[in-house]
Scaffold this motif. Structure first.
Motif, mmCIF file in Angstrom:
data_model
loop_
_atom_site.group_PDB
_atom_site.id
_atom_site.type_symbol
_atom_site.label_atom_id
_atom_site.label_comp_id
_atom_site.label_asym_id
_atom_site.label_seq_id
_atom_site.Cartn_x
_atom_site.Cartn_y
_atom_site.Cartn_z
ATOM 1 N N LEU A 1 -7.491 -21.935 16.283
ATOM 2 C CA LEU A 1 -7.626 -20.803 15.378
ATOM 3 C C LEU A 1 -6.476 -20.777 14.369
ATOM 4 C CD1 LEU A 1 -9.331 -18.348 14.711
ATOM 5 C CD2 LEU A 1 -8.042 -17.047 16.419
ATOM 6 N N SER A 46 -6.872 -23.551 11.725
ATOM 7 C CA SER A 46 -7.838 -23.195 10.688
ATOM 8 C C SER A 46 -7.238 -22.209 9.695
ATOM 9 C CB SER A 46 -9.090 -22.595 11.330
ATOM 10 O OG SER A 46 -9.983 -22.107 10.355
ATOM 11 N N ALA A 73 -7.844 -22.759 22.333
ATOM 12 C CA ALA A 73 -8.529 -21.896 21.375
ATOM 13 C C ALA A 73 -7.539 -21.306 20.370
ATOM 14 C CB ALA A 73 -9.261 -20.782 22.120
ATOM 15 N N LEU A 88 -10.810 -18.110 8.376
ATOM 16 C CA LEU A 88 -11.045 -17.600 9.723
ATOM 17 C C LEU A 88 -12.535 -17.651 10.010
ATOM 18 C CD1 LEU A 88 -8.891 -14.352 10.239
ATOM 19 C CD2 LEU A 88 -8.840 -16.423 11.623
ATOM 20 N N PRO A 89 -12.921 -17.898 11.272
ATOM 21 C CA PRO A 89 -14.352 -17.837 11.600
ATOM 22 C C PRO A 89 -14.898 -16.436 11.361
ATOM 23 C CG PRO A 89 -13.116 -18.952 13.329
ATOM 24 C CD PRO A 89 -12.102 -18.350 12.402
ATOM 25 N N GLY A 90 -16.180 -16.362 11.070
ATOM 26 C CA GLY A 90 -16.811 -15.081 10.810
ATOM 27 C C GLY A 90 -16.785 -14.746 9.335
ATOM 28 N N ARG A 141 -11.805 -10.070 13.123
ATOM 29 C CA ARG A 141 -12.310 -11.452 13.066
ATOM 30 C C ARG A 141 -11.437 -12.384 13.912
ATOM 31 N NH1 ARG A 141 -12.553 -13.104 7.002
ATOM 32 N NH2 ARG A 141 -13.270 -15.058 7.943
ATOM 33 N N PHE A 142 -10.129 -12.203 13.845
ATOM 34 C CA PHE A 142 -9.226 -13.049 14.622
ATOM 35 C C PHE A 142 -9.459 -12.831 16.119
ATOM 36 C CE2 PHE A 142 -5.407 -14.410 16.694
ATOM 37 C CZ PHE A 142 -4.864 -15.406 15.902
ATOM 38 N N GLU A 146 -14.086 -15.746 21.696
ATOM 39 C CA GLU A 146 -15.144 -16.749 21.834
ATOM 40 C C GLU A 146 -14.555 -18.122 22.153
ATOM 41 O OE1 GLU A 146 -17.132 -16.498 18.110
ATOM 42 O OE2 GLU A 146 -18.194 -14.621 18.590
ATOM 43 N N GLY A 147 -13.461 -18.465 21.497
ATOM 44 C CA GLY A 147 -12.823 -19.754 21.769
ATOM 45 C C GLY A 147 -12.259 -19.839 23.170
ATOM 46 N N ARG A 153 -12.108 -11.590 17.666
ATOM 47 C CA ARG A 153 -13.432 -12.052 18.076
ATOM 48 C C ARG A 153 -13.477 -13.581 18.185
ATOM 49 N NH1 ARG A 153 -15.978 -9.358 14.751
ATOM 50 N NH2 ARG A 153 -16.185 -10.873 13.052
ATOM 51 N N ALA A 154 -12.894 -14.265 17.193
ATOM 52 C CA ALA A 154 -12.883 -15.726 17.227
ATOM 53 C C ALA A 154 -12.069 -16.239 18.402
ATOM 54 C CB ALA A 154 -12.332 -16.281 15.909
#
Length: 451
Positions: free
Chosen positions: A314, A317, A310, A324-326, A413-414, A420-421, A416-417
């Motif tokens: 991240l 990306s 994960a 970043l996701p989100g 955001r970092f 989840e990962g 949280r991503a």
């Protein structure tokens, strides 16, 4: 007993001697020469530092590769130019303090290749860049490049800055909006020499150092006058965690410092909290568009490499795509991450520890030997106080570059991503374990039926 009295019949080799037992085996070791890259804006005092290295009796055998002679006094007159196909390389000079010197007109690769033919005559390399050079391509050329097949390991990047002029240099905008040279040099540095400290007031020094830490919170900053410094603070730091070099407290020191731009414990730890609205800034739009952000990591992660990691996904990306996701805090503003430097310290579930280093879009994880971190922390504890070393080195990622102005939003955001990962990664690992376990039970049943 004299030679005449010696009975040669008594000298024999026992054929029954087990030669393969108790005989020490020769182990071939691959040691690489540590290389320190020195950067610095024009007039910062970089040449004065190199002049000191070349002339003082410091007891080290250092090969210094210079791109600019600057104000080094009697070295240039000794050099004999030798024209090669790729660059102008000066004749190597062996100085009376055991150092070697040459000058080049390129990034230094040609000189390094020539220098390694003299391996054994020096213990480490100091490579100077030009005052207007972008350090990133030079760092990438010598770090983690197996294609070069060089017996060189990148030790650290040192930036010399002028205490009286660095503020203006950092705030100098470029018409195309790109990073200027001073920003690049400060951002990519592992060690910063805040030079000419005698020419400014103590209050000015505090303000300038605070500015440097907002850009690069992990750099080790030393105040100097005429670039005079104990070389043990610059050399053999092993910041890039090369397995062929020993670890020192300085290897882990970048991860022992809080983010200088964090204003509270909540920011540093990632705990939920609120901030008052920030006041509008009246500074130049280019003055504060480059900054440093520290993001705490979980106590341990499943992995740092591989297709299921994960953290690796991240970072890929973020560094390769600038996203970043989100959703960003403002939906009308897309991500605009442009990172010059990435650092980190990570623990994995199997008990191993890793150092993350990234320059622009290239990053890598180096495993830290357990005995190395113990030794580094022991040294750190001695300097920081009883028990401090063990507590201060905590898992974290440090980002340096643009797009980090909304620190709280980017950090959230970092985190949280990553959470989840990691949850998906752990679930996938559990499924694999269950499949392997059920497969093993079926094999046992087949064996029983066969019997």
């Amino acid at each position: 007993m004299t030679a005449d009295e010696l009975d040669l019949n008594e000298l024999h080799v026992d054929d029954e001697l087990p030669l393969d037992e108790d005989v020490p085996q020769l182990v071939e070791t691959s040691t690489k020469v540590p290389m320190t890259i020195v950067t610095g804006y024009l007039g910062s005092g970089k040449s004065t530092l190199l002049d000191y290295i070349l002339k003082e009796q410091h007891g080290r055998r250092i090969a210094v590769i210079m791109n600019e002679f600057g104000d080094t006094s009697d070295i240039e007159s000794k050099a004999i130019s030798v024209q090669s196909d790729e660059a102008l390389v000066e004749e190597w000079l062996e100085l009376n303090n055991g150092c070697l010197c040459c000058s080049v007109r390129d990034t230094g690769l040609t000189a390094i290749l020539n220098l390694m033919e003299k391996k054994g005559r020096f213990d480490q390399i100091v490579l100077e860049t030009t005052g207007l050079a972008d350090p990133a391509p030079i760092i990438q050329a010598f770090w983690n490049e197996p294609a070069l097949n060089l017996d060189v390991s990148l030790d650290a990047v040192v930036s010399v800055v002028d205490a009286a002029g660095i503020e203006k240099q950092i705030q100098d905008p470029r018409p195309d909006g790109s990073y200027n040279e001073a920003q690049r040099q400060v951002a990519t540095a592992d060690v910063i020499l805040l030079n000419k400290a005698d020419l400014v007031t103590p209050a000015d020094l505090e303000r300038v150092e605070a500015l440097l830490r907002t850009i690069n919170s992990t750099a080790l900053i030393h105040r100097t006058t005429r670039s005079a410094i104990d070389l043990s603070l610059l050399l053999d730091l092993n910041i890039y965690a090369a397995p062929s070099a020993p670890f020192r407290p300085e290897t882990l020191a970048p991860f022992s410092q809080p983010d200088a731009t964090d204003s509270c414990d909540g920011c540093a730890t990632g705990k939920p909290h609120e901030h008052a609205p920030a006041a509008a800034s009246s500074s130049s739009p280019h003055a504060n568009d480059i900054s440093s952000l520290t993001i705490p990591l979980p106590p341990s992660l499943p992995s740092v490499t591989g297709p299921t990691s994960a953290l690796y996904a991240l970072l890929s990306s973020l560094l390769w795509e600038g996203t970043l996701p989100g959703a960003p805090s403002s939906s009308s503003t897309p991500d605009a991450f442009d990172l010059l430097r990435t650092k980190g310290f990570v623990r994995t579930d199997d008990g191993r520890e890793w150092v993350l280093q990234g320059v622009r879009d290239i990053f890598d994880f180096a495993q830290v030997p357990a005995e190395a971190t113990a030794a580094a922390r022991a040294g750190e504890s001695e300097s920081a106080g009883e028990g401090e070393g063990e507590k201060t080195v905590q898992p974290k990622v440090v980002l340096i570059g643009r797009g980090l102005a909304d620190k709280e939003g980017v950090r959230a955001r970092f985190v949280r991503a990553l959470e989840e990962g990691v949850a998906r990664e752990r679930a996938s690992l559990r499924e694999q374990d269950e499949e392997e376990s059920s497969g093993g039970e079926e094999d046992d049943e087949d064996e029983e039926m066969g019997e």
